[in-house]
Design a protein around this motif. Sequence first.
Motif, PDB file in Angstrom:
ATOM      1  N   LEU A  81       0.832  -1.211   0.000  1.00  0.00           N
ATOM      2  CA  LEU A  81       0.000   0.000   0.000  1.00  0.00           C
ATOM      3  C   LEU A  81       0.865   1.259   0.000  1.00  0.00           C
ATOM      4  N   LEU A  82       2.053   1.161   0.573  1.00  0.00           N
ATOM      5  CA  LEU A  82       2.988   2.293   0.532  1.00  0.00           C
ATOM      6  C   LEU A  82       3.475   2.525  -0.898  1.00  0.00           C
ATOM      7  N   LEU A  83       3.848   1.450  -1.579  1.00  0.00           N
ATOM      8  CA  LEU A  83       4.303   1.565  -2.965  1.00  0.00           C
ATOM      9  C   LEU A  83       3.175   2.061  -3.869  1.00  0.00           C
ATOM     10  N   GLN A  84       1.943   1.630  -3.576  1.00  0.00           N
ATOM     11  CA  GLN A  84       0.791   2.093  -4.342  1.00  0.00           C
ATOM     12  C   GLN A  84       0.656   3.608  -4.267  1.00  0.00           C
ATOM     13  N   ALA A  85       0.911   4.160  -3.067  1.00  0.00           N
ATOM     14  CA  ALA A  85       0.822   5.606  -2.876  1.00  0.00           C
ATOM     15  C   ALA A  85       1.861   6.345  -3.722  1.00  0.00           C
ATOM     16  N   VAL A  86       3.076   5.799  -3.772  1.00  0.00           N
ATOM     17  CA  VAL A  86       4.140   6.429  -4.563  1.00  0.00           C
ATOM     18  C   VAL A  86       3.792   6.406  -6.049  1.00  0.00           C
ATOM     19  N   VAL A  87       3.322   5.253  -6.533  1.00  0.00           N
ATOM     20  CA  VAL A  87       2.951   5.115  -7.947  1.00  0.00           C
ATOM     21  C   VAL A  87       1.818   6.077  -8.298  1.00  0.00           C
ATOM     22  N   MET A  88       0.850   6.219  -7.395  1.00  0.00           N
ATOM     23  CA  MET A  88      -0.287   7.095  -7.669  1.00  0.00           C
ATOM     24  C   MET A  88       0.141   8.556  -7.768  1.00  0.00           C
ATOM     25  N   ILE A  89       1.044   8.987  -6.903  1.00  0.00           N
ATOM     26  CA  ILE A  89       1.528  10.369  -6.948  1.00  0.00           C
ATOM     27  C   ILE A  89       2.217  10.641  -8.287  1.00  0.00           C
TER      28      ILE A  89
END
Length: 246
Positions: A81-89
């Motif tokens: 979920l942390l990596l998902q946040a980075v990809v979304m930004i």
Amino acid sequence: MDSGLGLGDEEGDVGSLWATLAWLASCVMVVGGALPYVPQYLQILRTKNTGGFSTRICLVLMVANILRILFWFGKRFEVTLLLQAVVMIVAMLLMLDLCCSVQNSDRISTKQHHITDLDPRFFWSWDGFEDYLIFLLAFTLPCAFVTLLLLDSSLFVEALGFLSLLAEAMLGLPQLLQNQHNHSTTGMSVKMVLLWMTGDGFKTAYFALNKSPLQFLLCGLAQVLVDLTILYQVCLYRKDPCDKLS
């Protein structure tokens, strides 16, 4: 003895299968949130028109995911979920960059609006991509500083998590309001919304199965509800004669 070994091998195969499926689900979670914006990105690129897409979606998602990253430092949830946040930004920055490029190429007036004008009427309607970067930096640094100071406060950390997921739950709200204001969904990618719906349903199930913090589950349910409302708007405004003519 042979049957025992066979059973052990079978259990090992099942365990490997589940591990593979779990890894694939994690990969889908990391990139899946950004995939719905690919059709919208391509549509804007093809039509050179950003009128049907609300760039405030980018604002909501970037704020939500910056807060999610800060939340992770206080409550270590899944790295997925942390990596998902980075990809979304990163995905939202690409969307903003494209929108700025298209809008500037179509702009007739010589008057430009920048964040340094400090004019609230044009908040998040700036002409330069760098203006959005300045805003994100001005938002992130104070939030990171406050989080660092209050990292030991469980109340603050939980509130940060709820604020992050509440912002993300409102992801589709700017698009919903823009559709309502225009009485039309022309220019909005319906594929994007369908992918929202698919992704939000998938991640809500993922949150439930992985016993993620309650904030994530509530966020997923709220997003599914907003997605359904936007899909209802698509059906509603297709019956509108004005929309048919546009």
